[in-house]
Design an enzyme around this catalytic site. Structure first.
Site, PDB file in Angstrom:
ATOM      1  N   HIS A  20       0.832  -1.199   0.000  1.00 23.02           N
ATOM      2  CA  HIS A  20       0.000   0.000   0.000  1.00 23.02           C
ATOM      3  C   HIS A  20       0.870   1.253   0.000  1.00 23.02           C
ATOM      4  O   HIS A  20       1.772   1.372   0.817  1.00 23.02           O
ATOM      5  CB  HIS A  20      -0.905  -0.033   1.233  1.00 23.02           C
ATOM      6  CG  HIS A  20      -2.084   0.848   1.137  1.00 23.02           C
ATOM      7  ND1 HIS A  20      -2.822   1.195   2.236  1.00 23.02           N
ATOM      8  CD2 HIS A  20      -2.680   1.446   0.099  1.00 23.02           C
ATOM      9  CE1 HIS A  20      -3.816   1.980   1.878  1.00 23.02           C
ATOM     10  NE2 HIS A  20      -3.749   2.139   0.576  1.00 23.02           N
ATOM     11  N   ASP A  28       7.311   6.421 -20.807  1.00 22.80           N
ATOM     12  CA  ASP A  28       7.552   6.298 -22.241  1.00 22.80           C
ATOM     13  C   ASP A  28       9.025   5.964 -22.466  1.00 22.80           C
ATOM     14  O   ASP A  28       9.807   5.852 -21.516  1.00 22.80           O
ATOM     15  CB  ASP A  28       7.115   7.568 -22.974  1.00 22.80           C
ATOM     16  CG  ASP A  28       7.870   8.828 -22.564  1.00 22.80           C
ATOM     17  OD1 ASP A  28       9.009   8.730 -22.036  1.00 22.80           O
ATOM     18  OD2 ASP A  28       7.338   9.922 -22.775  1.00 22.80           O
ATOM     19  N   HIS A 100       5.210  17.246 -15.506  1.00 29.58           N
ATOM     20  CA  HIS A 100       6.285  16.358 -15.961  1.00 29.58           C
ATOM     21  C   HIS A 100       7.501  16.532 -15.056  1.00 29.58           C
ATOM     22  O   HIS A 100       8.150  15.544 -14.687  1.00 29.58           O
ATOM     23  CB  HIS A 100       6.649  16.672 -17.413  1.00 29.58           C
ATOM     24  CG  HIS A 100       7.731  15.799 -17.940  1.00 29.58           C
ATOM     25  ND1 HIS A 100       7.536  14.467 -18.225  1.00 29.58           N
ATOM     26  CD2 HIS A 100       9.028  16.056 -18.221  1.00 29.58           C
ATOM     27  CE1 HIS A 100       8.668  13.942 -18.656  1.00 29.58           C
ATOM     28  NE2 HIS A 100       9.588  14.890 -18.667  1.00 29.58           N
ATOM     29  N   TRP A 123       3.510  12.456 -23.649  1.00 24.99           N
ATOM     30  CA  TRP A 123       2.956  12.637 -22.302  1.00 24.99           C
ATOM     31  C   TRP A 123       2.661  11.320 -21.597  1.00 24.99           C
ATOM     32  O   TRP A 123       1.928  11.288 -20.612  1.00 24.99           O
ATOM     33  CB  TRP A 123       1.681  13.497 -22.322  1.00 24.99           C
ATOM     34  CG  TRP A 123       1.857  14.824 -22.953  1.00 24.99           C
ATOM     35  CD1 TRP A 123       1.516  15.175 -24.222  1.00 24.99           C
ATOM     36  CD2 TRP A 123       2.429  15.998 -22.372  1.00 24.99           C
ATOM     37  NE1 TRP A 123       1.836  16.489 -24.462  1.00 24.99           N
ATOM     38  CE2 TRP A 123       2.408  17.017 -23.331  1.00 24.99           C
ATOM     39  CE3 TRP A 123       2.968  16.278 -21.118  1.00 24.99           C
ATOM     40  CZ2 TRP A 123       2.883  18.284 -23.093  1.00 24.99           C
ATOM     41  CZ3 TRP A 123       3.442  17.552 -20.882  1.00 24.99           C
ATOM     42  CH2 TRP A 123       3.394  18.538 -21.862  1.00 24.99           C
ATOM     43  N   ASN A 125       3.577   9.121 -19.256  1.00 21.16           N
ATOM     44  CA  ASN A 125       4.277   8.764 -18.024  1.00 21.16           C
ATOM     45  C   ASN A 125       3.259   8.777 -16.885  1.00 21.16           C
ATOM     46  O   ASN A 125       2.601   9.797 -16.656  1.00 21.16           O
ATOM     47  CB  ASN A 125       5.404   9.750 -17.747  1.00 21.16           C
ATOM     48  CG  ASN A 125       6.387   9.807 -18.898  1.00 21.16           C
ATOM     49  OD1 ASN A 125       7.049   8.831 -19.201  1.00 21.16           O
ATOM     50  ND2 ASN A 125       6.463  10.939 -19.572  1.00 21.16           N
TER      51      ASN A 125
END
Length: 164
Positions: A20, A28, A100, A123, A125
């Site tokens: 947890h 990418d 990012h 984008w 990720n």
């Protein structure tokens, strides 16, 4: 062989060791992975294996409480955003917008594992925050269920579509 199971031994072992709040970062092909990261490289050719394939597989294998990604996905790559919504609909996971830079500077170094795809999808990720089965915990009648579990159970039962 294990039918309908992950065949990659390191990936299977790493997911089994997650608990947890551990972070599984799926990236990418060009993401700058920290040099000391627990890196599992599934990218073998440009575009292969795609990040969406990895996320679909992980959706079947682990419980996820939160999916964090650059908020620009929603506005700059709507098809990717729709695909992520489709994958996580009914999972109980919530979407969290970040940047990012945050993914690179703060989340990647904390990740239990970084799984690199061969994706050239802009984008693409995603930081998955591992969770537990919300229906397996707090089952005894004399134990008060935590509000977060009540809410996740509701999102799953209602097949809720996650949204930023």
């Amino acid at each position: 062989m294990r039918p309908s199971r992950i065949l990659h031994p390191k990936l299977s072992k790493t997911l089994a060791e997650c608990g947890h709040t551990d972070i599984i970062l799926v990236t990418d092909a060009g993401f700058p992975i920290p040099k000391d990261a627990n890196r599992i490289d599934l990218g073998y050719y440009a575009g292969q294996v795609d990040v969406l394939d990895i996320l679909k597989m992980l959706r079947k294998e682990i419980f996820v409480d939160e999916v964090a990604f650059a908020g620009e996905v929603k506005t700059h790559h709507p098809q990717l955003y729709k695909s992520i919504q489709d994958i996580y609909t009914g999972s109980g996971a919530i979407f969290k917008g970040t940047t990012h830079e945050e993914l690179v500077e703060n989340i990647a170094p904390k990740a239990k594992v970084v799984i690199r795809s061969g994706s050239l999808n802009a984008w693409a990720n995603f930081a998955l925050v591992a969770s537990t089965d919300p229906f397996a915990w707090f089952t005894e009648e004399d134990i008060k269920i935590l509000p977060a579990y009540v809410e996740r159970r509701r999102r799953i039962k209602e097949n809720e579509v996650p949204n930023l």
